[in-house]
Design a protein around this motif. Structure first.
Motif, short mmCIF file in Angstrom:
data_model
loop_
_atom_site.label_atom_id
_atom_site.label_comp_id
_atom_site.label_asym_id
_atom_site.label_seq_id
_atom_site.Cartn_x
_atom_site.Cartn_y
_atom_site.Cartn_z
N HIS A 146 -1.30 3.76 -0.84
CA HIS A 146 -1.52 4.30 0.50
C HIS A 146 -1.08 5.77 0.57
O HIS A 146 -1.74 6.59 1.21
CB HIS A 146 -0.76 3.47 1.53
CG HIS A 146 -0.89 3.98 2.93
ND1 HIS A 146 -2.09 3.96 3.62
CD2 HIS A 146 0.01 4.57 3.77
CE1 HIS A 146 -1.92 4.49 4.82
NE2 HIS A 146 -0.66 4.86 4.93
N LYS A 155 -3.78 8.00 -0.97
CA LYS A 155 -4.93 8.21 -0.09
C LYS A 155 -4.61 9.23 1.00
O LYS A 155 -5.42 10.12 1.30
CB LYS A 155 -5.34 6.87 0.54
CG LYS A 155 -6.56 6.95 1.44
CD LYS A 155 -6.91 5.60 2.03
CE LYS A 155 -5.87 5.16 3.04
NZ LYS A 155 -6.27 3.92 3.76
N GLU A 156 -3.42 9.12 1.59
CA GLU A 156 -3.06 9.99 2.70
C GLU A 156 -2.71 11.41 2.25
O GLU A 156 -2.69 12.34 3.06
CB GLU A 156 -1.90 9.39 3.50
CG GLU A 156 -2.27 8.11 4.23
CD GLU A 156 -3.46 8.29 5.16
OE1 GLU A 156 -3.46 9.28 5.94
OE2 GLU A 156 -4.39 7.47 5.11
N THR A 196 -5.37 13.85 3.24
CA THR A 196 -5.30 14.27 4.65
C THR A 196 -4.32 15.42 4.82
O THR A 196 -4.60 16.41 5.51
CB THR A 196 -4.85 13.09 5.53
OG1 THR A 196 -5.82 12.03 5.43
CG2 THR A 196 -4.71 13.51 6.99
N TRP A 249 5.00 15.91 7.27
CA TRP A 249 4.12 14.77 7.52
C TRP A 249 4.83 13.46 7.18
O TRP A 249 5.42 13.32 6.11
CB TRP A 249 2.85 14.90 6.69
CG TRP A 249 2.00 16.06 7.11
CD1 TRP A 249 2.23 17.38 6.87
CD2 TRP A 249 0.81 16.00 7.89
NE1 TRP A 249 1.25 18.15 7.44
CE2 TRP A 249 0.35 17.33 8.07
CE3 TRP A 249 0.06 14.96 8.43
CZ2 TRP A 249 -0.80 17.64 8.77
CZ3 TRP A 249 -1.10 15.26 9.13
CH2 TRP A 249 -1.52 16.59 9.31
N ILE A 262 4.47 9.44 6.45
CA ILE A 262 3.53 8.39 6.02
C ILE A 262 4.34 7.11 5.84
O ILE A 262 5.08 6.95 4.87
CB ILE A 262 2.82 8.75 4.70
CG1 ILE A 262 2.14 10.12 4.80
CG2 ILE A 262 1.80 7.67 4.35
CD1 ILE A 262 1.53 10.60 3.49
N VAL A 292 -1.80 6.03 9.11
CA VAL A 292 -2.34 7.31 8.66
C VAL A 292 -1.25 8.37 8.73
O VAL A 292 -0.32 8.28 9.53
CB VAL A 292 -3.55 7.74 9.53
CG1 VAL A 292 -4.70 6.76 9.36
CG2 VAL A 292 -3.16 7.88 10.99
N ALA A 293 -1.36 9.37 7.86
CA ALA A 293 -0.38 10.45 7.85
C ALA A 293 -0.33 11.13 9.21
O ALA A 293 -1.37 11.47 9.78
CB ALA A 293 -0.73 11.46 6.76
#
Length: 470
Positions: A199, A202-203, A206, A217, A219, A224-225
Motif C-alpha cells: 500500500h 502505491k501511495e 501520489t 504526508w 499513509i 489514501v495518502a
C-alpha cells in the motif's frame, strides 16, 4: 506525463519491506532505472557516496532519492540516531548539493524522506525512535521550504507511514530498553491497524505527483495518502548546582559571576563533553559526591552548526538522550531528595516551526520535542515520579546567536532574514521563566519562552490536528 517517467532513482533500504515496494511501484510507473543502496551503520558515509557515484557512472543521471533506511533499536540509541538521522541528512545533502545540480534530467530533483506516524505522535515505549522521526519531519520541512526550493530546485517531501507489516515491526519488541517498555509497546501496537507495505508503494506515486516542497504526508490504515497541514500546528535550586560544559575557561567565568551574586560553594563546574558517555557519567558521579543528592537535570548543551551536522546531531540529540537516560535510569531515582525529580530538555521555537536557514539544527530540536513527549509520558512518570519537560526558547542573546553556521552562503542569507523578523530576549528572562515551568509543568509538557513573555504551555492533546487532503 508522470514525474517518474524515464527518471533514475536511488532508494536506500530498498532490498525488502517498504523500500522494496517503493522499488516495484516506481518500476511500474515508468522509472528508467533504480539503484538500491544498503546502508552499513559504520560505513554509511562511504556507502552513500559510492551509491551516488555508481549511479552516475552507469546512467549519468539521477532525479529521485528516497531515504528509506531506518531501524528501531532503543538498546543502541547512538546507532539508531546515526541511521535514522545522520544518514537522512547525508543522503539529502548529497542529492541537493552535489548530484542534482549536475545530473538531474529535468527542472527539479525530488528527495523523499521516510519518517513515521510516530514522528507525529510519539510511541511511549520507543522515545529515541520517536525522536528520530520528529527529526526527519523537522529537517525535511526546513530543507524543503519554499525559500530553499527557490535555490535548490529540489522538492523535499516526507512520508509518515502508519504501522506496516515489515521486519522493523517484527523486530521492534526485541529492541526496547527493558521489560516495562516491552509490555508498554505490546499494548500500544495492539491499538493500531497494520497495513501491507504494498500500500505504501502505491501511495508513493501520489506523493511524488502532488507533493509540494516541504510537505508531509500520512499513509496509514490502508487509506489514501493525505497531506498533513502543519502550519501553526503548535498554538501558540536551593542547595547547589553542577555546571557542565566542554569549555573550561567559559565555566570559570560563569562560576565567578555566580559566586559574586549568590556566594561561594553554590556551583561546582565540571568540564564535560556530552558526546562522551563516560565523561557524562563521571559528571553525575562527581555531582553526587559533592552534593550527596540530585533533584534536577537540565540538558541545555547545544550548537547550531549545520556545516558539521554529524557533530551537531550528536550534541543536540545524543547529548539530550545520554543526559536524560543517565538521570532517569541511574541517578534521580536513587538520589532525589523528595517525592519527585525533574529533567528539563532545551529545545527551541525551531523545534516547533523549523528554520529554512538551519534545517539540521531545526530537526535536532524537533527530536528534543518528540523525545521529551515520549519519555515524559504519564506511563513513564507513574513508574519513577520523574517529570521530563521541554522548554522552547525564542531567539535569545547567547553565544549561539552569534556563532551559528549555515550550510552555504544562500542559506546564511535566509538565516539573517529570519533573525531580523524575530524578537529577541535575554537569557535572564529564560532563567526566570524556568521556575514557572518547574513549578507548573506536567511531565511531557512543552513550554514556549519567547519575546520576553511569560512561559506558555503548548497544548499537546491533538497538537497535530490532521486535516487530511484526500
Amino acid at each position: 506525463m508522470s514525474v517518474t517517467n524515464n527518471k533514475v532513482a536511488l532508494v536506500t533500504g530498498g532490498a525488502d519491506g517498504i523500500g522494496l515496494e517503493f522499488v516495484k511501484s516506481l518500476l511500474k510507473n515508468g522509472i528508467k532505472v533504480l539503484y538500491i543502496c544498503a546502508i552499513n551503520y559504520s560505513l554509511f558515509y562511504s556507502c552513500f557516496s559510492d551509491a551516488f557515484k555508481k549511479a552516475i557512472e552507469v546512467y549519468n543521471q539521477i532525479d529521485i532519492v528516497i531515504n528509506n533506511a531506518g531501524i528501531v533499536d532503543e538498546t543502541n540509541f547512538e546507532r539508531q540516531i546515526a541511521i535514522n538521522c545522520d544518514a537522512i541528512v547525508h543522503g539529502t545533502f548529497l542529492a541537493i548539493e552535489e548530484y542534482f545540480p549536475k545530473y538531474k534530467s529535468g527542472h527539479e530533483g525530488i528527495v523523499v524522506n521516510i519518517a513515521s506516524l510516530f514522528g507525529l505522535d510519539p510511541v511511549l515505549s520507543c522515545p529515541v525512535y520517536s525522536g528520530t522521526k520528529f527529526f526527519v519531519i523537522g529537517f525535511s520541512q526546513a530543507i524543503g521550504s519554499k525559500e530553499q526550493y527557490q535555490t535548490t530546485k529540489t522538492r523535499v517531501l516526507t512520508i509518515c507511514p502508519g504501522i506496516t507489516e515489515t521486519n522493523i515491526v517484527n523486530e521492534a519488541p526485541m529492541k526496547v530498553r527493558n521489560e516495562d517498555c516491552r509490555k508498554l509497546q505490546s499494548d500500544e501496537l495492539k491499538k493500531l491497524k497494520v497495513q501491507p507495505p504494498s500500500h505504501l508503494g502505491k501511495e508513493l506515486i501520489t506523493v511524488l505527483e502532488k507533493g509540494k516542497p516541504g510537505s508531509v504526508w500520512l499513509i496509514e490504515d490502508n487509506q489514501v495518502a493525505g497531506e498533513i497541514y502543519t502550519p501553526n500546528r503548535f498554538e501558540r535550586l536551593r542547595k547547589g548546582a553542577s555546571l557542565l560544559d566542554i569549555d573550561q575557561d567559559f565555566l570559570q567565568d560563569v562560576m565567578k559571576k555566580i559566586e559574586n551574586e549568590f556566594g561561594v560553594n553554590k556551583v561546582h563546574i565540571i568540564k564535560t563533553d556530552v558526546c562522551d558517555q563516560d565523561q557524562f557519567k563521571a559528571a553525575f558521579e562527581e555531582t553526587i559526591k559533592i552534593f550527596k543528592q540530585l533533584d534536577i537535570v537540565i540538558n541545555n548543551a547545544g550548537v547550531a552548526d549545520d556545516l558539521n551536522f554529524q557533530r551537531e546531531i550528536n550534541i543536540n540529540c545524543g547529548g539530550v538522550v545520554r543526559g536524560t537516560l543517565l538521570a532517569l535510569n541511574e541517578y534521580l531515582p536513587k538520589y532525589k531528595s523528595g517525592n519527585e525529580a525533574y529533567i528539563v530538555n532545551t529545545a527551541s521555537i525551531y523545534g516547533l516551526d523549523p528554520s529554512a536557514g538551519l534545517p539540521v539544527y531545526s530537526a535536532s530540536k524537533f527530536f528534543v520535542v518528540g523525545f521529551t513527549q515520549a519519555i515524559g509520558a504519564q506511563e513513564h512518570y507513574e513508574r519513577r515520579k520523574i517529570k521530563v519537560l521541554a522548554i522552547c526558547p525564542g531567539v535569545t542573546t547567547t553565544k549561539l546567536i552569534n556563532y551559528w553556521k549555515a550550510i552555504d552562503k544562500e542559506t546564511t542569507d535566509i538565516c539573517k532574514k529570519e533573525f531580523i523578523t524575530l524578537p529577541e530576549q535575554t537569557p535572564n528572562h529564560v532563567g526566570k521563566e524556568l521556575i514557572t515551568v518547574l513549578s507548573k509543568g506536567k511531565s511531557g509538557s512543552l513550554w514556549i519562552i519567547e519575546a520576553s513573555k511569560p512561559a506558555c504551555e503548548i497544548g499537546s492533546p491533538n497538537r497535530f490536528q490532521r486535516i487530511l487532503q484526500q
